[in-house]
Enzyme design. Structure first.
Site, short mmCIF file in Angstrom:
data_model
loop_
_atom_site.label_atom_id
_atom_site.label_comp_id
_atom_site.label_asym_id
_atom_site.label_seq_id
_atom_site.Cartn_x
_atom_site.Cartn_y
_atom_site.Cartn_z
N GLU A 37 -16.44 -20.79 -33.01
CA GLU A 37 -16.44 -21.77 -31.93
C GLU A 37 -17.14 -23.04 -32.39
O GLU A 37 -18.27 -22.99 -32.88
CB GLU A 37 -17.15 -21.19 -30.71
CG GLU A 37 -17.27 -22.17 -29.55
CD GLU A 37 -18.06 -21.59 -28.39
OE1 GLU A 37 -17.52 -20.69 -27.72
OE2 GLU A 37 -19.22 -22.02 -28.18
N ALA A 71 -19.20 -29.86 -19.73
CA ALA A 71 -19.26 -29.62 -18.29
C ALA A 71 -18.67 -30.80 -17.53
O ALA A 71 -19.01 -31.96 -17.78
CB ALA A 71 -20.70 -29.37 -17.85
N HIS A 97 -10.45 -25.33 -25.24
CA HIS A 97 -11.04 -24.97 -23.95
C HIS A 97 -10.56 -25.97 -22.90
O HIS A 97 -10.46 -27.16 -23.16
CB HIS A 97 -12.56 -25.02 -24.02
CG HIS A 97 -13.17 -23.94 -24.85
ND1 HIS A 97 -14.39 -23.36 -24.54
CD2 HIS A 97 -12.75 -23.30 -25.97
CE1 HIS A 97 -14.69 -22.44 -25.43
NE2 HIS A 97 -13.71 -22.40 -26.31
N ARG A 127 -12.99 -21.77 -15.42
CA ARG A 127 -13.32 -22.55 -14.23
C ARG A 127 -14.31 -23.64 -14.57
O ARG A 127 -14.20 -24.77 -14.10
CB ARG A 127 -13.88 -21.64 -13.12
CG ARG A 127 -14.02 -22.38 -11.81
CD ARG A 127 -14.29 -21.49 -10.64
NE ARG A 127 -15.69 -21.10 -10.54
CZ ARG A 127 -16.27 -20.74 -9.40
NH1 ARG A 127 -15.57 -20.71 -8.28
NH2 ARG A 127 -17.54 -20.37 -9.37
N GLY A 128 -15.29 -23.34 -15.40
CA GLY A 128 -16.23 -24.35 -15.88
C GLY A 128 -17.51 -24.40 -15.07
O GLY A 128 -17.60 -23.90 -13.95
N ALA A 148 -10.36 -19.61 -11.76
CA ALA A 148 -9.75 -19.66 -13.09
C ALA A 148 -8.37 -19.02 -13.14
O ALA A 148 -7.52 -19.43 -13.94
CB ALA A 148 -10.67 -18.97 -14.11
N HIS A 172 -20.95 -12.33 -14.55
CA HIS A 172 -21.16 -13.76 -14.31
C HIS A 172 -22.31 -13.94 -13.32
O HIS A 172 -22.46 -13.16 -12.37
CB HIS A 172 -19.89 -14.39 -13.75
CG HIS A 172 -19.90 -15.88 -13.76
ND1 HIS A 172 -20.56 -16.62 -12.80
CD2 HIS A 172 -19.35 -16.78 -14.62
CE1 HIS A 172 -20.40 -17.91 -13.06
NE2 HIS A 172 -19.67 -18.04 -14.16
N ASP A 181 -17.31 -8.62 -10.62
CA ASP A 181 -17.03 -9.42 -11.81
C ASP A 181 -15.85 -8.83 -12.58
O ASP A 181 -14.99 -9.56 -13.07
CB ASP A 181 -18.27 -9.47 -12.69
CG ASP A 181 -18.11 -10.45 -13.85
OD1 ASP A 181 -18.20 -11.66 -13.59
OD2 ASP A 181 -17.90 -10.01 -14.98
N LYS A 188 -7.68 -12.38 -13.50
CA LYS A 188 -7.30 -13.43 -14.44
C LYS A 188 -6.30 -12.92 -15.47
O LYS A 188 -5.35 -13.62 -15.84
CB LYS A 188 -8.54 -13.99 -15.15
CG LYS A 188 -9.48 -14.74 -14.22
CD LYS A 188 -10.61 -15.44 -14.98
CE LYS A 188 -11.63 -14.46 -15.54
NZ LYS A 188 -12.78 -15.16 -16.15
#
Length: 328
Positions: A37, A71, A97, A127-128, A148, A172, A181, A188
């Site tokens: 990443e 963000a 992303h 979703r962020g 999401a 989360h 969760d 999703k």
């Protein structure tokens, strides 16, 4: 709007680029599938550092690389540009992303179109986090999306895209419990996500129990890869900041080891902390491989040496891929 008609396909009807799931199944014989990443650079010096890491990892042959997204879309344009450069100027497969926070549906469509224009068809739909305070209250854009899974459906509807999502071994921080969760992760996946990449964690049991929960909730969706994310710790201060933002936790025993290594001087003993971090990351990876994890996804912070050292200890030949003197 032109982007409403985005179709990321060639005339043959096949996707321009392979999917992440395809890549995990075609890793070189005897090699451990791994991915890395990156984060969009903030200035010219940071961009030069990023590209040093990119070239180092390119020689190691990762299954894919991902590029994060600030963000509230704070790095939107830079993210699109750099991810596009990765697609066009390297041999690596980039995953972009994409977050829903702070964006209208039209803006999200435009972003997907911008990625498609650069030949990018692998997207991680998130979703962020709220800008300014990632752990703060999440607010839907008036013309945006709430969850999401809606973003997954939107991206899939726009064309032949391969979509992944996030998963959370420790749950989360906004979920009331682990069962809730897990059900949302399955939701999703049912929406069309092909795989998930976990939030970072430091106890492999959290990852294994996540897999168990998904299998119990929906065996069909549990067949999709859950890719564990690992961060080799090289600074206790930086690790604590990352953990604060992610909502993950350090196991008490590991935190004690890191605190001892850091020492009680005005500056932490980075070399000692780094050694513990590399050792722990290697041990985690060995356990994950033994437990059948489909891939190892490393947070690099745009540096190559720490991850390369873990890969070397796992038996992946690094040759001279990381230039001498490059920071960790």
């Amino acid at each position: 709007m032109e982007n409403d008609l985005v179709r990321a396909t060639e005339d043959s009807g096949e996707s321009r680029t392979p999917s992440i799931v395809d890549r995990l199944g075609t890793t070189r014989s005897g090699r451990i599938p791994f991915s890395v990443e990156f984060s969009p650079p903030r200035d010219a010096d940071a961009e030069a550092r990023l590209w040093r890491a990119v070239r180092a990892f390119e020689r190691l042959g990762p299954a894919f690389v991902s590029m994060t997204y600030g963000a509230g879309g704070s790095t939107r344009d830079r993210t699109v540009r750099v991810t596009g450069d990765l697609a066009e100027e390297t041999t690596m497969l980039p995953v972009a992303h994409l977050t829903a926070v702070g964006h209208s549906v039209d803006e999200i469509r435009a972003m997907v179109g911008a990625y498609a224009d650069r030949g990018i068809t692998n997207i991680l739909a998130l979703r962020g986090d709220p800008p300014g305070n990632p752990l703060g209250e999440w607010e839907k854009h008036p013309d945006g999306l709430e969850h999401a899974d809606e973003l997954v459906r939107l991206v899939r509807d726009l064309g032949d895209f391969h979509v992944g999502v996030a998963s959370f071994p420790e749950g989360h921080h906004r979920s009331p419990d682990l069962d809730h969760d897990t059900r949302y992760l399955v939701q999703k996946l049912r929406a069309g996500a092909e795989y998930s990449i976990t939030q970072m964690f430091f106890d492999v049991e959290h990852y294994l129990r996540l897999r168990d929960r998904v299998a119990a909730c929906d065996p069909e969706q549990a067949a999709k890869p859950i890719i564990p994310e690992i961060m080799p710790i090289t600074s206790l201060r930086s690790a604590r900041r990352s953990l604060e933002l992610s909502g993950s936790k350090l196991p008490a025993a590991l935190e004690e080891r890191l605190v001892r290594a850091a020492g009680d001087g005005p500056e932490e003993n980075r070399a000692a902390v780094r050694e513990v971090g590399i050792e722990v990351a290697t041990e985690m990876c060995e356990r994950l491989i033994a437990e059948g994890a489909p891939c190892l996804h490393f947070i690099t912070l745009n540096f190559a040496r720490a991850t390369s050292e873990v890969l070397s200890r796992l038996g992946i030949e690094v040759r001279s891929s990381v230039p001498a003197g490059q920071p960790v």
